[in-house]
Design an enzyme around this catalytic site. Sequence first.
Site, PDB file in Angstrom:
ATOM      1  N   CYS A 112       0.900  -1.172   0.000  1.00  0.00           N
ATOM      2  CA  CYS A 112       0.000   0.000   0.000  1.00  0.00           C
ATOM      3  C   CYS A 112       0.930   1.211   0.000  1.00  0.00           C
ATOM      4  O   CYS A 112       1.205   1.778   1.046  1.00  0.00           O
ATOM      5  CB  CYS A 112      -0.861  -0.004   1.245  1.00  0.00           C
ATOM      6  SG  CYS A 112      -1.937  -1.427   1.381  1.00  0.00           S
ATOM      7  N   ALA A 113       1.417   1.585  -1.159  1.00  0.00           N
ATOM      8  CA  ALA A 113       2.649   2.379  -1.214  1.00  0.00           C
ATOM      9  C   ALA A 113       2.491   3.896  -1.284  1.00  0.00           C
ATOM     10  O   ALA A 113       3.392   4.630  -0.867  1.00  0.00           O
ATOM     11  CB  ALA A 113       3.476   1.916  -2.409  1.00  0.00           C
ATOM     12  N   ALA A 114       1.374   4.387  -1.852  1.00  0.00           N
ATOM     13  CA  ALA A 114       1.285   5.823  -2.132  1.00  0.00           C
ATOM     14  C   ALA A 114       1.083   6.654  -0.858  1.00  0.00           C
ATOM     15  O   ALA A 114       0.416   6.177   0.060  1.00  0.00           O
ATOM     16  CB  ALA A 114       0.125   6.073  -3.097  1.00  0.00           C
ATOM     17  N   PRO A 115       1.652   7.843  -0.778  1.00  0.00           N
ATOM     18  CA  PRO A 115       2.369   8.577  -1.826  1.00  0.00           C
ATOM     19  C   PRO A 115       3.841   8.183  -2.003  1.00  0.00           C
ATOM     20  O   PRO A 115       4.535   8.824  -2.785  1.00  0.00           O
ATOM     21  CB  PRO A 115       2.245  10.046  -1.391  1.00  0.00           C
ATOM     22  CG  PRO A 115       2.177   9.962   0.099  1.00  0.00           C
ATOM     23  CD  PRO A 115       1.442   8.677   0.413  1.00  0.00           C
ATOM     24  N   GLY A 116       4.315   7.185  -1.296  1.00  0.00           N
ATOM     25  CA  GLY A 116       5.599   6.609  -1.678  1.00  0.00           C
ATOM     26  C   GLY A 116       6.832   7.020  -0.893  1.00  0.00           C
ATOM     27  O   GLY A 116       7.959   6.726  -1.313  1.00  0.00           O
ATOM     28  N   LYS A 118       7.886   5.819   1.937  1.00  0.00           N
ATOM     29  CA  LYS A 118       8.588   4.615   2.419  1.00  0.00           C
ATOM     30  C   LYS A 118       9.156   3.845   1.228  1.00  0.00           C
ATOM     31  O   LYS A 118      10.203   3.203   1.338  1.00  0.00           O
ATOM     32  CB  LYS A 118       7.650   3.742   3.258  1.00  0.00           C
ATOM     33  CG  LYS A 118       7.146   4.472   4.500  1.00  0.00           C
ATOM     34  CD  LYS A 118       6.241   3.624   5.342  1.00  0.00           C
ATOM     35  CE  LYS A 118       5.585   4.448   6.441  1.00  0.00           C
ATOM     36  NZ  LYS A 118       4.501   5.328   5.968  1.00  0.00           N
ATOM     37  N   ARG A 141      -3.451   9.323  -5.475  1.00  0.00           N
ATOM     38  CA  ARG A 141      -2.259   9.087  -4.660  1.00  0.00           C
ATOM     39  C   ARG A 141      -1.182   8.387  -5.483  1.00  0.00           C
ATOM     40  O   ARG A 141       0.020   8.637  -5.332  1.00  0.00           O
ATOM     41  CB  ARG A 141      -2.633   8.250  -3.428  1.00  0.00           C
ATOM     42  CG  ARG A 141      -3.514   9.015  -2.445  1.00  0.00           C
ATOM     43  CD  ARG A 141      -4.044   8.114  -1.361  1.00  0.00           C
ATOM     44  NE  ARG A 141      -3.003   7.686  -0.448  1.00  0.00           N
ATOM     45  CZ  ARG A 141      -2.687   8.281   0.703  1.00  0.00           C
ATOM     46  NH1 ARG A 141      -3.346   9.358   1.075  1.00  0.00           N
ATOM     47  NH2 ARG A 141      -1.746   7.814   1.480  1.00  0.00           N
ATOM     48  N   ASP A 181       1.805  -1.192   4.909  1.00  0.00           N
ATOM     49  CA  ASP A 181       1.506   0.070   5.590  1.00  0.00           C
ATOM     50  C   ASP A 181       0.099   0.509   5.159  1.00  0.00           C
ATOM     51  O   ASP A 181      -0.048   1.493   4.441  1.00  0.00           O
ATOM     52  CB  ASP A 181       2.574   1.110   5.189  1.00  0.00           C
ATOM     53  CG  ASP A 181       2.439   2.418   5.935  1.00  0.00           C
ATOM     54  OD1 ASP A 181       2.194   2.392   7.151  1.00  0.00           O
ATOM     55  OD2 ASP A 181       2.560   3.476   5.288  1.00  0.00           O
ATOM     56  N   CYS A 240      -0.010   4.421  11.291  1.00  0.00           N
ATOM     57  CA  CYS A 240       0.177   5.689  12.017  1.00  0.00           C
ATOM     58  C   CYS A 240      -1.021   5.870  12.950  1.00  0.00           C
ATOM     59  O   CYS A 240      -1.631   6.933  13.006  1.00  0.00           O
ATOM     60  CB  CYS A 240       0.384   6.870  11.081  1.00  0.00           C
ATOM     61  SG  CYS A 240      -0.914   7.111   9.889  1.00  0.00           S
TER      62      CYS A 240
HETATM   63  N1  SAM Z   1       3.224   3.811   2.650  1.00  0.00           N
HETATM   64  C1  SAM Z   1       2.742   5.105   2.222  1.00  0.00           C
HETATM   65  C2  SAM Z   1       3.851   6.126   2.408  1.00  0.00           C
HETATM   66  O1  SAM Z   1       4.698   5.962   3.256  1.00  0.00           O
HETATM   67  O2  SAM Z   1       3.869   7.125   1.686  1.00  0.00           O
HETATM   68  C3  SAM Z   1       1.487   5.503   2.930  1.00  0.00           C
HETATM   69  C4  SAM Z   1       0.375   4.485   2.734  1.00  0.00           C
HETATM   70  S1  SAM Z   1      -1.200   5.009   3.327  1.00  0.00           S
HETATM   71  C5  SAM Z   1      -1.075   4.788   5.020  1.00  0.00           C
HETATM   72  C6  SAM Z   1      -2.217   3.691   2.835  1.00  0.00           C
HETATM   73  C7  SAM Z   1      -2.380   3.512   1.342  1.00  0.00           C
HETATM   74  O3  SAM Z   1      -3.027   2.264   1.101  1.00  0.00           O
HETATM   75  C8  SAM Z   1      -3.266   4.551   0.650  1.00  0.00           C
HETATM   76  O4  SAM Z   1      -2.543   5.197  -0.356  1.00  0.00           O
HETATM   77  C9  SAM Z   1      -4.412   3.726   0.020  1.00  0.00           C
HETATM   78  O5  SAM Z   1      -4.805   4.202  -1.243  1.00  0.00           O
HETATM   79  C10 SAM Z   1      -3.754   2.373  -0.095  1.00  0.00           C
HETATM   80  N2  SAM Z   1      -4.653   1.195  -0.147  1.00  0.00           N
HETATM   81  C11 SAM Z   1      -5.742   0.955   0.613  1.00  0.00           C
HETATM   82  N3  SAM Z   1      -6.266  -0.246   0.281  1.00  0.00           N
HETATM   83  C12 SAM Z   1      -5.485  -0.778  -0.679  1.00  0.00           C
HETATM   84  C13 SAM Z   1      -5.499  -1.994  -1.412  1.00  0.00           C
HETATM   85  N4  SAM Z   1      -6.459  -2.922  -1.213  1.00  0.00           N
HETATM   86  N5  SAM Z   1      -4.535  -2.217  -2.333  1.00  0.00           N
HETATM   87  C14 SAM Z   1      -3.570  -1.285  -2.548  1.00  0.00           C
HETATM   88  N6  SAM Z   1      -3.512  -0.104  -1.889  1.00  0.00           N
HETATM   89  C15 SAM Z   1      -4.448   0.144  -0.971  1.00  0.00           C
END
Ligand code: SAM
Length: 314
Positions: A112-116, A118, A141, A181, A240
Amino acid sequence: RYRIQCTITIPRYVRVNTLKVSVKEVIGYFAREDFTQVTTSSARFMETVSSLKPRHFFQDPHIPELLVFAAGTDLHDHTYYKTGLIILQDKASCIPAFALQPPPGSHVVDCCAAPGNKTTHLAAIMQNQGRVIAFDRDMKRFSTMNTLIIRAGASCIRSELKDFLKVDPNAHKDVRYLLVDPSCSGSGDFCIVGRLDDFIESEGGKQEKSRLEKLSNFQAQILKHALAFPNAERVVYSTCSIHEQENESVVRDVLSQVEEDFELEELLPNFQHRGEGSFSEAAKCVRMSAEIDATHGFFVACFVRRKERKPKEG
Ligand code: SAM
């Protein structure tokens, strides 16, 4: 109101993008701009943070690529930030990639990488060697992440706009490291004020309870899917959130389902602030908070594959 934006001052954390520049070079650049470097140690960290003067900074004693400036230091318009030499990232948010430590050349999935932030940190730890596949399902995102990946010069990342739950683990047999994440309540940005008991009984409390239940079910689903990758060796889970329900409880429930193959690593033993609550292995996890660590509220746990399968009990 049961929660308010946290008023404890958190310093300005600056992660040096080691894909583009060394920590020493960035320290030198700031010194030439009349910033003064001070020293500290992990034991004196909080004391140093609270007495940090404007235009003073120090190198973080835990994460060497992280610099710590006085709260309120605004670097958003700075050329180093705009050109991707530095990334403005809270210390707590640097822990997951630091804990995963994928070596250069490894194959990694950021679920679950965006905005990226990490994801680019992972690429920096891997010195751009190997492959990070960064999944996210949110178009907006995802597009921000692609901009940040280019700005960071993180060429080992391949981003995919995709629901991670629809990714076939068996199509990724080379993946040994995964970062989980997922979306969470974001409660790490808030402090609890007022009587929690009163709040829980209120209408708002009931809504919050049902929201947390949905979130923790979703988080457990994502974590289990990551642990289903056939050659996963190391899987870091982070949120978080300050809620036990999204943290220790998710880890406890998922661990009970995968414990024949995985165990919890005692994460970052030098960190004093450990997991909380009734889960017997909570102390293997790390928590962070404004009061104790001068960061936003955060939680990290690390699953590692057992060297030998644990026989089923009973
Ligand atoms: N790791 C990111 C960073 O450090 O920038 C922050 C991630 S944020 C906490 C959670 C992310 O999970 C959101 O961008 C959301 O769109 C994504 N997300 C939620 N459910 C998802 C799924 N089933 N598959 C992929 N991404 C998902």
